[in-house]
Design an enzyme around this catalytic site. Sequence first.
Site, PDB file in Angstrom:
ATOM      1  N   LYS A 190       0.822  -1.208   0.000  1.00 62.19           N
ATOM      2  CA  LYS A 190       0.000   0.000   0.000  1.00 62.19           C
ATOM      3  C   LYS A 190       0.859   1.261   0.000  1.00 62.19           C
ATOM      4  CE  LYS A 190      -4.483  -1.668   1.611  1.00 62.19           C
ATOM      5  NZ  LYS A 190      -5.615  -1.554   2.534  1.00 62.19           N
TER       6      LYS A 190
ATOM      7  N   LYS B 220      -7.893 -10.470  -7.797  1.00 58.62           N
ATOM      8  CA  LYS B 220      -9.113 -10.534  -6.989  1.00 58.62           C
ATOM      9  C   LYS B 220      -9.941  -9.266  -7.147  1.00 58.62           C
ATOM     10  CE  LYS B 220      -8.281  -8.467  -2.510  1.00 58.62           C
ATOM     11  NZ  LYS B 220      -9.528  -8.063  -1.869  1.00 58.62           N
TER      12      LYS B 220
ATOM     13  N   LYS C 194     -12.028  -3.485  -3.616  1.00 64.72           N
ATOM     14  CA  LYS C 194     -12.582  -2.128  -3.485  1.00 64.72           C
ATOM     15  C   LYS C 194     -11.637  -1.106  -4.065  1.00 64.72           C
ATOM     16  CE  LYS C 194     -14.548  -2.763   1.058  1.00 64.72           C
ATOM     17  NZ  LYS C 194     -13.506  -2.789   2.085  1.00 64.72           N
TER      18      LYS C 194
HETATM   19  P1  ATP Z   1      -9.266  -3.152  -0.260  1.00 63.66           P
HETATM   20  O1  ATP Z   1      -8.995  -3.303  -1.734  1.00 63.66           O
HETATM   21  O2  ATP Z   1      -9.490  -1.720   0.176  1.00 63.66           O
HETATM   22  O3  ATP Z   1      -8.341  -3.921   0.622  1.00 63.66           O
HETATM   23  P2  ATP Z   1     -11.138  -5.304  -0.225  1.00 63.66           P
HETATM   24  O4  ATP Z   1     -12.055  -5.370  -1.393  1.00 63.66           O
HETATM   25  O5  ATP Z   1      -9.965  -6.214  -0.187  1.00 63.66           O
HETATM   26  O6  ATP Z   1     -10.722  -3.780  -0.066  1.00 63.66           O
HETATM   27  P3  ATP Z   1     -11.538  -5.584   2.626  1.00 63.66           P
HETATM   28  O7  ATP Z   1     -12.358  -4.610   3.428  1.00 63.66           O
HETATM   29  O8  ATP Z   1     -10.049  -5.512   2.686  1.00 63.66           O
HETATM   30  O9  ATP Z   1     -12.022  -5.495   1.076  1.00 63.66           O
HETATM   31  O10 ATP Z   1     -11.959  -7.065   2.976  1.00 63.66           O
HETATM   32  C1  ATP Z   1     -13.173  -7.414   3.600  1.00 63.66           C
HETATM   33  C2  ATP Z   1     -13.314  -8.920   3.551  1.00 63.66           C
HETATM   34  O11 ATP Z   1     -13.612  -9.341   2.216  1.00 63.66           O
HETATM   35  C3  ATP Z   1     -12.058  -9.687   3.959  1.00 63.66           C
HETATM   36  O12 ATP Z   1     -12.434 -10.766   4.789  1.00 63.66           O
HETATM   37  C4  ATP Z   1     -11.471 -10.179   2.650  1.00 63.66           C
HETATM   38  O13 ATP Z   1     -10.722 -11.377   2.833  1.00 63.66           O
HETATM   39  C5  ATP Z   1     -12.732 -10.395   1.800  1.00 63.66           C
HETATM   40  N1  ATP Z   1     -12.489 -10.222   0.353  1.00 63.66           N
HETATM   41  C6  ATP Z   1     -12.064  -9.087  -0.253  1.00 63.66           C
HETATM   42  N2  ATP Z   1     -11.986  -9.266  -1.586  1.00 63.66           N
HETATM   43  C7  ATP Z   1     -12.387 -10.540  -1.853  1.00 63.66           C
HETATM   44  C8  ATP Z   1     -12.563 -11.317  -3.064  1.00 63.66           C
HETATM   45  N3  ATP Z   1     -12.294 -10.804  -4.264  1.00 63.66           N
HETATM   46  N4  ATP Z   1     -12.999 -12.585  -2.968  1.00 63.66           N
HETATM   47  C9  ATP Z   1     -13.275 -13.105  -1.751  1.00 63.66           C
HETATM   48  N5  ATP Z   1     -13.144 -12.438  -0.573  1.00 63.66           N
HETATM   49  C10 ATP Z   1     -12.713 -11.167  -0.605  1.00 63.66           C
HETATM   50 MG    MG Z   2      -8.355  -5.996   1.343  1.00 64.13          MG
END
Ligand code: ATP
Ligand code: MG
Length: 332
Positions: free
Chosen positions: A112, A195, A198
């Site tokens: 990050k 993956k 967000k």
């Molecule tokens: P960022 O990109 O800001 O890290 P993120 O999409 O990874 O956001 P988080 O808030 O970090 O979301 O994760 C929330 C939950 O969702 C965590 O338990 C993470 O393991 C799960 N998660 C995030 N992206 C995926 C995905 N593509 N498939 C399955 N699980 C996911």
């Molecule tokens: Mg994440």
Amino acid sequence: LPRVLSGIQPTADSFHLGNYLGALKDWVGLQDGYDALYFIPDLHAITMPQDPKLLAKRTRVSVAQLLAIGIDPNKSTLFVQSQVPQHAELAWVLNCLTGFGEASRMTQFKDKSAREGNEQASVGLFTYPILQAADILLYRAQHVPVGEDQRQHLELTRDLAQRFNSRYKKTFVVPDAYVIKGTAKIYDLQNPTAKMSKSAASDAGIINLLDDPKVSAKRIKSAVTDTDREIRFDRATKPGVSNLLVILGALTGESIETLETGYEGKGYGDLKSDVADALADFVTPIQAQVKEFLADPAELDRILTIGAERARAIASVTLRQVYERVGFLTPK
Ligand code: ATP
Ligand code: MG
């Protein structure tokens, strides 16, 4: 009941399908067999720059989404991290137990901060995993549902718990990573080997729970597939089609094998429109519920007040012990 704890950051206008199928769906199920604590880590969110108004709005929308998907505040403790001051207080003590070199090895910070430009990255981003350790240890949670990306942070949490326990006195439960079973990892529609995230550079490959189903349908119809015509699960050679099959299977409850058989002789267009329909069926009632929760801010606040009170009742006991064991005077 064994205790579980998990959080999801309020860093986007909507959760995406990966968040739901990879984590949140499981949170709902855990409410019955566990004493579950779920929270919105707004303290963590500000480790990256956030607009204040937007952060507040996203925090409320995040809570509304958790309620809408089935987190029941009567079964679980649902709260916002900043309303429980013990998180920040315990984090300070743990900061002082963590080696600079040890914190420097955390790969999320490296990733990050490289994105931010190393000079711009905050010290908060650097100590992020230590705050995360405080989140977990405060509640003496045995199980912490985490994705693969959080495994290293959980390892640090375990190390810090053991270090505190041996330097002072046994205080913390050393938590286990609870590997979420039966949940899916969801990939970006445009880039099906990365993956769904967000913080992806483009949202063209993201399916958001709160987007208009028509917008999602368009994205699904533009999903990257491959040049042959077979609808078959094969991550290595057909990542796009496999991702769509996993999404459809998770949304409809059908097995991948049943889906494959059903699509014999059919084309990618059929698969995509079925995914779009299943998604619309899934998100439409959620969106209606989110709207209802957001229309009643007093009720949302009431739920959060109760959640924060319950969380503080547990957290304050742990923090009091920690302060005493460290050698801080108890206020009289
Ligand atoms: P960022 O990109 O800001 O890290 P993120 O999409 O990874 O956001 P988080 O808030 O970090 O979301 O994760 C929330 C939950 O969702 C965590 O338990 C993470 O393991 C799960 N998660 C995030 N992206 C995926 C995905 N593509 N498939 C399955 N699980 C996911
Ligand atoms: Mg994440």
